[in-house]
Design a protein around this motif. Structure first.
Motif, PDB file in Angstrom:
ATOM      1  N   GLU A  34       4.911   5.469  -6.061  1.00  0.00           N
ATOM      2  CA  GLU A  34       5.288   6.351  -4.959  1.00  0.00           C
ATOM      3  C   GLU A  34       6.777   6.257  -4.659  1.00  0.00           C
ATOM      4  O   GLU A  34       7.386   7.225  -4.175  1.00  0.00           O
ATOM      5  CB  GLU A  34       4.468   5.993  -3.720  1.00  0.00           C
ATOM      6  N   ARG A  35       7.390   5.114  -4.949  1.00  0.00           N
ATOM      7  CA  ARG A  35       8.814   4.933  -4.709  1.00  0.00           C
ATOM      8  C   ARG A  35       9.651   5.332  -5.925  1.00  0.00           C
ATOM      9  O   ARG A  35      10.745   4.808  -6.131  1.00  0.00           O
ATOM     10  CB  ARG A  35       9.083   3.490  -4.321  1.00  0.00           C
ATOM     11  N   ASP A  87      -3.542   7.228  -7.704  1.00  0.00           N
ATOM     12  CA  ASP A  87      -4.641   6.316  -8.030  1.00  0.00           C
ATOM     13  C   ASP A  87      -4.970   6.373  -9.520  1.00  0.00           C
ATOM     14  O   ASP A  87      -5.185   5.331 -10.154  1.00  0.00           O
ATOM     15  CB  ASP A  87      -5.864   6.684  -7.191  1.00  0.00           C
ATOM     16  N   GLN A 119       0.850  -1.197   0.000  1.00  0.00           N
ATOM     17  CA  GLN A 119       0.000   0.000   0.000  1.00  0.00           C
ATOM     18  C   GLN A 119       0.884   1.244   0.000  1.00  0.00           C
ATOM     19  O   GLN A 119       1.954   1.262   0.610  1.00  0.00           O
ATOM     20  CB  GLN A 119      -0.909   0.007   1.244  1.00  0.00           C
ATOM     21  N   PRO A 120       0.451   2.324  -0.656  1.00  0.00           N
ATOM     22  CA  PRO A 120       1.246   3.563  -0.626  1.00  0.00           C
ATOM     23  C   PRO A 120       1.190   4.208   0.753  1.00  0.00           C
ATOM     24  O   PRO A 120       0.193   4.110   1.470  1.00  0.00           O
ATOM     25  CB  PRO A 120       0.588   4.425  -1.697  1.00  0.00           C
ATOM     26  N   ASP A 121       2.285   4.873   1.123  1.00  0.00           N
ATOM     27  CA  ASP A 121       2.324   5.542   2.427  1.00  0.00           C
ATOM     28  C   ASP A 121       1.384   6.739   2.457  1.00  0.00           C
ATOM     29  O   ASP A 121       0.711   6.987   3.473  1.00  0.00           O
ATOM     30  CB  ASP A 121       3.757   5.995   2.737  1.00  0.00           C
ATOM     31  N   GLU A 122       1.319   7.497   1.354  1.00  0.00           N
ATOM     32  CA  GLU A 122       0.440   8.667   1.272  1.00  0.00           C
ATOM     33  C   GLU A 122      -0.363   8.570  -0.024  1.00  0.00           C
ATOM     34  O   GLU A 122       0.072   9.081  -1.076  1.00  0.00           O
ATOM     35  CB  GLU A 122       1.260   9.958   1.305  1.00  0.00           C
ATOM     36  N   PRO A 123      -1.500   7.883  -0.006  1.00  0.00           N
ATOM     37  CA  PRO A 123      -2.295   7.760  -1.243  1.00  0.00           C
ATOM     38  C   PRO A 123      -2.854   9.110  -1.681  1.00  0.00           C
ATOM     39  O   PRO A 123      -3.361   9.886  -0.873  1.00  0.00           O
ATOM     40  CB  PRO A 123      -3.399   6.778  -0.855  1.00  0.00           C
ATOM     41  N   THR A 124      -2.737   9.370  -2.954  1.00  0.00           N
ATOM     42  CA  THR A 124      -3.241  10.613  -3.544  1.00  0.00           C
ATOM     43  C   THR A 124      -4.069  10.291  -4.771  1.00  0.00           C
ATOM     44  O   THR A 124      -3.905   9.212  -5.381  1.00  0.00           O
ATOM     45  CB  THR A 124      -2.074  11.543  -3.917  1.00  0.00           C
TER      46      THR A 124
END
Length: 351
Positions: free
Chosen positions: A254-255, A218, A209-214
Motif C-alpha cells: 500500500e505504501r 490481499d 495493517q493497511p489503511d484501506e484493505p482491498t
C-alpha cells in the motif's frame, strides 16, 4: 670481621622438611595461636582480582562483625585513597565476595547490609541440613599406617575407655536440636551476582495493517508470501502463517513498495538454522516498514516570506530624506508645523 648471621633464621631453615629449593620463595610456616584469619587460596591467588582488591578483602575478612567497611572507613584504615578502595570494592562485588542487600527492620526502616562471604562459590551449592547431635561415641581406632608416632620424650597416651552400654530398661532419648541462632548471626542468603531486570520488557510491536484493505492487496500479498519458497526454501510457510502475515505485506504494498523490494527484504541474510520462519518474517515486516510516500505538496519548496521595503522620500521643507510610503514632510517638520498651528489657534482664541 665476619658477617653477623641470624641464628634464628638459620635454625628455622634447618627445620624446613625436604631439600631447600635453589630459587623461588621458601616458606617458614609457624602455626598461629591467636589473632589470625584463614584466607583461601581462591582469594589469595585469584587470577582476575588486583592485589589491592585481595588486600582489601583480607582486611575486611579480619575485622569483627559490625565494623563499618565503607569507602571512607577503609580509606581511613589503609594507605590507599578512596578511589582505589572504591575500585577494589567494585571488583570484590563483581566476583561475589562482597554483597550489599537491602533489609527492612521490624520498625519499618529500610537499611543496607554489607555482607562479605569468604567462599562465594559455596553459596551456589545446596546447603546440607545440619546433622543431629548424638551422644559422644568412642574414637575409632586408627590403622597402623595412620597411627601417629609419639615423640620420644613423651609417654604413650592411655587408650580411651569405651563408655558403658545403655541400660535396656531406659529408652534412648531423641537428639536435642541445636538452639536457634539469632537473626543477626544467621548465614546471609545467597544473593545472585546478576540482578533481575528492574522493568518488564515491552510487548512486541503489532504487525502493520493497511489503511484501506482491498481484495487486490490481499491477493498480491498472498501470492508474494507463497512465492518466497522459490527464492528461499527455508521460508516454506503454512496456510495459517500466510493468512497471519498477509496484512503486513499488504501494508508494504500500500505504501508503493515494489514486490521485488519486499521479497529481497524478507529473504536476505537469513539465519542458519532458521527455526521459526513466520516469526522472522513478522519481525522484518514490522521493524523495517518504510514510511508512506510524500505527496506533491510535501515536495514543494516552502515560499519565502515577502519583505516590504518602505521607500525613501524627500521632505518638502528641509529636503531631509526619510522613509514613508507617500511623499510629505519629515517628523521634525510635521511637529514644527503642528506647533505653529496650535499657536495660531491660541492667538485667534485670545483675540
Amino acid at each position: 670481621m665476619d658477617t653477623q648471621q641470624n641464628t634464628a633464621l638459620t635454625r628455622a631453615l634447618a627445620e624446613v622438611p625436604g631439600p631447600l629449593p635453589t630459587s623461588g620463595v621458601i616458606h617458614i610456616a609457624i602455626p598461629h595461636t591467636d589473632r589470625f584469619t584463614i584466607v583461601g587460596n581462591h582469594l589469595a591467588q585469584h587470577p582476575d582480582l588486583s592485589c589491592t582488591a585481595v588486600g582489601i578483602a583480607v582486611r575486611i575478612q579480619s575485622l569483627p562483625q559490625g565494623v563499618e567497611v565503607g569507602i571512607k572507613a577503609l580509606a581511613a584504615r589503609c594507605r590507599e585513597g578512596e578511589k582505589r578502595v572504591a575500585a577494589a570494592l567494585r571488583e570484590l562485588e563483581a566476583f561475589g565476595y562482597l554483597q550489599r542487600i537491602r533489609d527492612r527492620l521490624p520498625s519499618g526502616r529500610v537499611i543496607t547490609r554489607t555482607v562479605f562471604c569468604n567462599q562465594p562459590t559455596a553459596l551456589l551449592r545446596p546447603r546440607r541440613p545440619a546433622a543431629p547431635q548424638h551422644p559422644a561415641a568412642p574414637a575409632p581406632h586408627l590403622a597402623p599406617a595412620q597411627a601417629p608416632t609419639p615423640a620420644p620424650a613423651q609417654a604413650p597416651a592411655p587408650a580411651p575407655t569405651p563408655p558403658p552400654p545403655p541400660e535396656p530398661d531406659m529408652p534412648a532419648l531423641p537428639p536435642v536440636p541445636p538452639p536457634p541462632l539469632l537473626a543477626a548471626h544467621q548465614a546471609p542468603r545467597f544473593v545472585p551476582l546478576v540482578p533481575p531486570p528492574t522493568a518488564p520488557k515491552p510487548p512486541p510491536a503489532p504487525l502493520p495493517q493497511p489503511d484501506e484493505p482491498t481484495p487486490e492487496l490481499d491477493r498480491a500479498a498472498t501470492a508474494l508470501l507463497s512465492d518466497l519458497r522459490r527464492h528461499a526454501p527455508q521460508l516454506t510457510l503454512s496456510e495459517t502463517d500466510i493468512r497471519h502475515l498477509v496484512p503486513g505485506v499488504a501494508a508494504w504494498l500500500e505504501r508503493a513498495t515494489h514486490p521485488d523490494t519486499v521479497r529481497r527484504t524478507l529473504t536476505t541474510d537469513l539465519p542458519h538454522p532458521l527455526r521459526h520462519p513466520a516469526k522472522l518474517l513478522k519481525h522484518r515486516l514490522t521493524a523495517l516498514l518504510p514510511p508512506p510516500l510524500p505527496g506533491a505538496h510535501d515536495l514543494t519548496a516552502p515560499a519565502r516570506p515577502r519583505i516590504t521595503v518602505t521607500p525613501f522620500q524627500t521632505c518638502d521643507d528641509c529636503d531631509r530624506a526619510f522613509r514613508s510610503p507617500t511623499p510629505g514632510h519629515c517628523r521634525d517638520c510635521r511637529e514644527h508645523r503642528e506647533h505653529r498651528e496650535h499657536r495660531s489657534e491660541d492667538a485667534r482664541t485670545a483675540a
